[in-house]
Scaffold this motif. Structure first.
Motif, PDB file in Angstrom:
ATOM      1  N   VAL A  87       0.895  -1.273  -0.146  1.00 22.73           N
ATOM      2  CA  VAL A  87      -0.094  -0.073  -0.002  1.00 22.73           C
ATOM      3  C   VAL A  87       0.874   1.302  -0.053  1.00 22.73           C
ATOM      4  O   VAL A  87       1.778   1.168   0.832  1.00 22.73           O
ATOM      5  CB  VAL A  87      -1.038   0.206   1.095  1.00 22.73           C
ATOM      6  CG1 VAL A  87      -1.677   1.143   1.277  1.00 22.73           C
ATOM      7  CG2 VAL A  87      -1.712  -1.200   1.308  1.00 22.73           C
ATOM      8  N   ASP A  88       0.673   2.293  -0.884  1.00 24.90           N
ATOM      9  CA  ASP A  88       1.133   3.409  -0.805  1.00 24.90           C
ATOM     10  C   ASP A  88       0.429   4.365  -1.410  1.00 24.90           C
ATOM     11  O   ASP A  88      -0.991   4.216  -1.909  1.00 24.90           O
ATOM     12  CB  ASP A  88       2.228   3.563  -2.080  1.00 24.90           C
ATOM     13  CG  ASP A  88       3.314   4.572  -1.428  1.00 24.90           C
ATOM     14  OD1 ASP A  88       3.376   5.243  -0.457  1.00 24.90           O
ATOM     15  OD2 ASP A  88       4.503   4.640  -2.481  1.00 24.90           O
ATOM     16  N   GLU A  89       0.618   5.672  -0.968  1.00 24.99           N
ATOM     17  CA  GLU A  89      -0.414   6.733  -1.336  1.00 24.99           C
ATOM     18  C   GLU A  89      -0.679   7.208  -2.754  1.00 24.99           C
ATOM     19  O   GLU A  89      -1.563   7.317  -3.364  1.00 24.99           O
ATOM     20  CB  GLU A  89      -0.189   8.008  -0.432  1.00 24.99           C
ATOM     21  CG  GLU A  89       0.851   9.127  -1.171  1.00 24.99           C
ATOM     22  CD  GLU A  89       2.458   8.826  -0.838  1.00 24.99           C
ATOM     23  OE1 GLU A  89       2.711   7.566  -0.733  1.00 24.99           O
ATOM     24  OE2 GLU A  89       3.128   9.812  -0.660  1.00 24.99           O
ATOM     25  N   VAL A  90       0.450   7.201  -3.472  1.00 26.89           N
ATOM     26  CA  VAL A  90       0.578   7.566  -4.950  1.00 26.89           C
ATOM     27  C   VAL A  90       1.319   6.864  -5.838  1.00 26.89           C
ATOM     28  O   VAL A  90       2.363   6.286  -5.231  1.00 26.89           O
ATOM     29  CB  VAL A  90       0.780   9.156  -5.102  1.00 26.89           C
ATOM     30  CG1 VAL A  90       2.122   9.392  -4.373  1.00 26.89           C
ATOM     31  CG2 VAL A  90       0.613   9.684  -6.466  1.00 26.89           C
ATOM     32  N   ASP A  91       0.631   6.240  -6.968  1.00 25.81           N
ATOM     33  CA  ASP A  91       1.616   5.642  -8.198  1.00 25.81           C
ATOM     34  C   ASP A  91       2.010   6.795  -8.982  1.00 25.81           C
ATOM     35  O   ASP A  91       1.102   7.322  -9.784  1.00 25.81           O
ATOM     36  CB  ASP A  91       0.810   4.535  -8.582  1.00 25.81           C
ATOM     37  CG  ASP A  91       1.548   3.753  -9.772  1.00 25.81           C
ATOM     38  OD1 ASP A  91       2.695   4.261 -10.020  1.00 25.81           O
ATOM     39  OD2 ASP A  91       0.723   3.185 -10.379  1.00 25.81           O
ATOM     40  N   ASP A  92       3.343   7.419  -8.816  1.00 30.01           N
ATOM     41  CA  ASP A  92       3.668   8.541  -9.501  1.00 30.01           C
ATOM     42  C   ASP A  92       4.709   8.101 -10.545  1.00 30.01           C
ATOM     43  O   ASP A  92       4.420   7.821 -11.570  1.00 30.01           O
ATOM     44  CB  ASP A  92       4.293   9.448  -8.389  1.00 30.01           C
ATOM     45  CG  ASP A  92       4.794  10.804  -9.221  1.00 30.01           C
ATOM     46  OD1 ASP A  92       4.717  11.036 -10.321  1.00 30.01           O
ATOM     47  OD2 ASP A  92       5.126  11.763  -8.291  1.00 30.01           O
ATOM     48  N   GLY A  99       0.352  -7.859  -4.165  1.00 30.10           N
ATOM     49  CA  GLY A  99      -0.630  -7.052  -5.158  1.00 30.10           C
ATOM     50  C   GLY A  99      -0.260  -5.743  -4.677  1.00 30.10           C
ATOM     51  O   GLY A  99       0.375  -5.432  -3.657  1.00 30.10           O
ATOM     52  N   VAL A 100      -0.924  -4.711  -5.261  1.00 30.03           N
ATOM     53  CA  VAL A 100      -0.840  -3.312  -4.866  1.00 30.03           C
ATOM     54  C   VAL A 100      -1.940  -2.531  -4.882  1.00 30.03           C
ATOM     55  O   VAL A 100      -2.952  -2.657  -5.465  1.00 30.03           O
ATOM     56  CB  VAL A 100       0.118  -2.619  -6.088  1.00 30.03           C
ATOM     57  CG1 VAL A 100       0.380  -1.201  -5.888  1.00 30.03           C
ATOM     58  CG2 VAL A 100       1.512  -3.201  -6.234  1.00 30.03           C
ATOM     59  N   ALA A 101      -2.157  -1.498  -3.729  1.00 29.12           N
ATOM     60  CA  ALA A 101      -3.195  -0.729  -3.617  1.00 29.12           C
ATOM     61  C   ALA A 101      -2.664   0.721  -3.402  1.00 29.12           C
ATOM     62  O   ALA A 101      -1.844   1.008  -2.594  1.00 29.12           O
ATOM     63  CB  ALA A 101      -4.232  -1.097  -2.442  1.00 29.12           C
ATOM     64  N   VAL A 102      -3.075   1.570  -4.098  1.00 30.10           N
ATOM     65  CA  VAL A 102      -2.775   3.125  -4.063  1.00 30.10           C
ATOM     66  C   VAL A 102      -4.014   3.943  -3.894  1.00 30.10           C
ATOM     67  O   VAL A 102      -4.971   3.792  -4.452  1.00 30.10           O
ATOM     68  CB  VAL A 102      -1.614   3.465  -5.321  1.00 30.10           C
ATOM     69  CG1 VAL A 102      -0.430   2.666  -5.161  1.00 30.10           C
ATOM     70  CG2 VAL A 102      -2.656   3.364  -6.366  1.00 30.10           C
ATOM     71  N   LEU A 103      -3.698   5.053  -3.304  1.00 30.31           N
ATOM     72  CA  LEU A 103      -4.723   5.943  -3.147  1.00 30.31           C
ATOM     73  C   LEU A 103      -5.045   6.841  -4.471  1.00 30.31           C
ATOM     74  O   LEU A 103      -6.088   7.024  -4.997  1.00 30.31           O
ATOM     75  CB  LEU A 103      -4.555   6.913  -1.923  1.00 30.31           C
ATOM     76  CG  LEU A 103      -5.327   8.120  -1.702  1.00 30.31           C
ATOM     77  CD1 LEU A 103      -6.919   7.387  -1.194  1.00 30.31           C
ATOM     78  CD2 LEU A 103      -4.918   8.900  -0.491  1.00 30.31           C
ATOM     79  N   HIS A 104      -4.121   7.217  -4.942  1.00 29.17           N
ATOM     80  CA  HIS A 104      -3.877   7.909  -6.116  1.00 29.17           C
ATOM     81  C   HIS A 104      -3.064   7.292  -7.327  1.00 29.17           C
ATOM     82  O   HIS A 104      -1.889   6.944  -6.938  1.00 29.17           O
ATOM     83  CB  HIS A 104      -3.545   9.413  -6.221  1.00 29.17           C
ATOM     84  CG  HIS A 104      -4.356  10.320  -5.365  1.00 29.17           C
ATOM     85  ND1 HIS A 104      -4.363  10.489  -3.930  1.00 29.17           N
ATOM     86  CD2 HIS A 104      -5.537  10.833  -5.659  1.00 29.17           C
ATOM     87  CE1 HIS A 104      -5.344  11.251  -3.658  1.00 29.17           C
ATOM     88  NE2 HIS A 104      -6.031  11.491  -4.707  1.00 29.17           N
ATOM     89  N   GLU A 105      -3.351   7.458  -8.475  1.00 27.41           N
ATOM     90  CA  GLU A 105      -2.638   6.810  -9.583  1.00 27.41           C
ATOM     91  C   GLU A 105      -2.505   7.955 -10.552  1.00 27.41           C
ATOM     92  O   GLU A 105      -3.521   8.443 -11.101  1.00 27.41           O
ATOM     93  CB  GLU A 105      -3.237   5.511 -10.401  1.00 27.41           C
ATOM     94  CG  GLU A 105      -2.674   5.142 -11.561  1.00 27.41           C
ATOM     95  CD  GLU A 105      -3.339   4.051 -12.525  1.00 27.41           C
ATOM     96  OE1 GLU A 105      -2.831   3.533 -13.248  1.00 27.41           O
ATOM     97  OE2 GLU A 105      -4.495   3.705 -11.971  1.00 27.41           O
ATOM     98  N   LYS A 106      -1.318   8.604 -10.745  1.00 31.71           N
ATOM     99  CA  LYS A 106      -1.042   9.556 -11.714  1.00 31.71           C
ATOM    100  C   LYS A 106      -0.950   9.007 -13.121  1.00 31.71           C
ATOM    101  O   LYS A 106      -0.462   8.006 -13.485  1.00 31.71           O
ATOM    102  CB  LYS A 106       0.027  10.261 -11.598  1.00 31.71           C
ATOM    103  CG  LYS A 106       0.008  11.207 -10.215  1.00 31.71           C
ATOM    104  CD  LYS A 106       0.960  12.087 -10.012  1.00 31.71           C
ATOM    105  CE  LYS A 106       1.091  13.019  -8.794  1.00 31.71           C
ATOM    106  NZ  LYS A 106       2.253  13.897  -8.583  1.00 31.71           N
ATOM    107  N   LEU A 107      -1.971   9.670 -13.989  1.00 28.07           N
ATOM    108  CA  LEU A 107      -1.768   9.455 -15.528  1.00 28.07           C
ATOM    109  C   LEU A 107      -0.720  10.291 -16.198  1.00 28.07           C
ATOM    110  O   LEU A 107      -0.666  11.052 -16.384  1.00 28.07           O
ATOM    111  CB  LEU A 107      -3.099  10.033 -15.970  1.00 28.07           C
ATOM    112  CG  LEU A 107      -4.416   9.453 -15.772  1.00 28.07           C
ATOM    113  CD1 LEU A 107      -5.780  10.139 -16.001  1.00 28.07           C
ATOM    114  CD2 LEU A 107      -4.700   7.965 -16.094  1.00 28.07           C
ATOM    115  N   LYS A 108       0.442   9.318 -16.477  1.00 28.92           N
ATOM    116  CA  LYS A 108       1.663   9.665 -16.879  1.00 28.92           C
ATOM    117  C   LYS A 108       2.556   8.559 -16.987  1.00 28.92           C
ATOM    118  O   LYS A 108       2.385   7.499 -16.720  1.00 28.92           O
ATOM    119  CB  LYS A 108       2.308  10.663 -15.809  1.00 28.92           C
ATOM    120  CG  LYS A 108       3.060  10.032 -14.591  1.00 28.92           C
ATOM    121  CD  LYS A 108       3.461  10.997 -13.570  1.00 28.92           C
ATOM    122  CE  LYS A 108       4.795  11.073 -13.581  1.00 28.92           C
ATOM    123  NZ  LYS A 108       5.650  11.850 -12.651  1.00 28.92           N
ATOM    124  N   ALA A 109       3.495   8.750 -18.105  1.00 23.93           N
ATOM    125  CA  ALA A 109       4.553   7.660 -18.214  1.00 23.93           C
ATOM    126  C   ALA A 109       5.186   7.337 -17.017  1.00 23.93           C
ATOM    127  O   ALA A 109       5.454   8.216 -16.098  1.00 23.93           O
ATOM    128  CB  ALA A 109       5.468   8.053 -19.258  1.00 23.93           C
TER     129      ALA A 109
END
Length: 183
Positions: free
Chosen positions: A93-98, A119-129
């Motif tokens: 678990v992390d806050e953001v997939d940057d 498995g992975v759970a993130v609060l925010h997933e950023k739309l970027k490469a």
């Protein structure tokens, strides 16, 4: 860079929806590994819904000036505990997939410790490469997908009233929350 603010209420509501996504997937997890510092609070809230224990690691990918370093560094790791997690399904678990570099590093380190069911759970997933990659077929869950904006979390605020004021004054993207909840 555009900045957005989220309140504790926003975070709690999104994590409740994230937990529902995880449960609806049918994927069962035995424990969580929270990546600190940003993953601690989301993991703790997620625990209320999933009712599984939390282990913690602390990795640093950004320096004191918020600039990325060459690679993540272990600040705190779960040496010894990793043996107890072998053969179990672990949700990281992390806050953001940057950039995804920290997630990739953490998953690789856990795999080297013999934990293969992840498995992975993130609060925010950023739309970027992304610079980092995740294994194929890895169970992946995100609460909200956002543009590449700077996200201001309430747990980073020195003045919570000012933080919440920014969120209330239109620097909060509630429409994104509505879209995320319809998924």
């Amino acid at each position: 860079m555009k900045k957005i603010w989220y309140t504790y209420d926003d975070i709690h509501h999104v994590i409740q929806q994230l937990a529902a996504k995880i449960e609806a997937s049918g994927q069962q997890f035995d424990a969580m590994v929270a990546i600190g510092g940003g993953g601690f609070i989301p993991a703790r809230i997620l625990r209320s819904f999933l009712n599984i224990p939390i282990y913690t690691v602390t990795l640093a990918y950004y320096d004191a000036n918020d600039k990325p370093t060459d690679s993540p560094q272990k600040i705190q790791w779960i040496e010894g505990i990793a043996a107890n997690l072998q053969g179990k399904n672990i949700l990281v678990v992390d806050e953001v997939d940057d950039s995804r570099v920290t997630l990739e590093y953490c998953l690789n380190e856990l795999a080297q410790a013999g934990i293969s069911q992840l498995g992975v759970a993130v609060l925010h997933e950023k739309l970027k490469a992304k610079k980092g990659t995740l294994p194929a077929n890895l169970p992946y869950f995100s609460g909200i997908t956002v543009e590449d904006w700077w996200i201001n979390y309430p747990w980073d605020a020195l003045d919570l009233a000012a933080h919440n004021s920014e969120a209330a004054n239109g620097n909060h993207h509630s429409e994104i929350n509505k879209k995320a909840l319809r998924r």
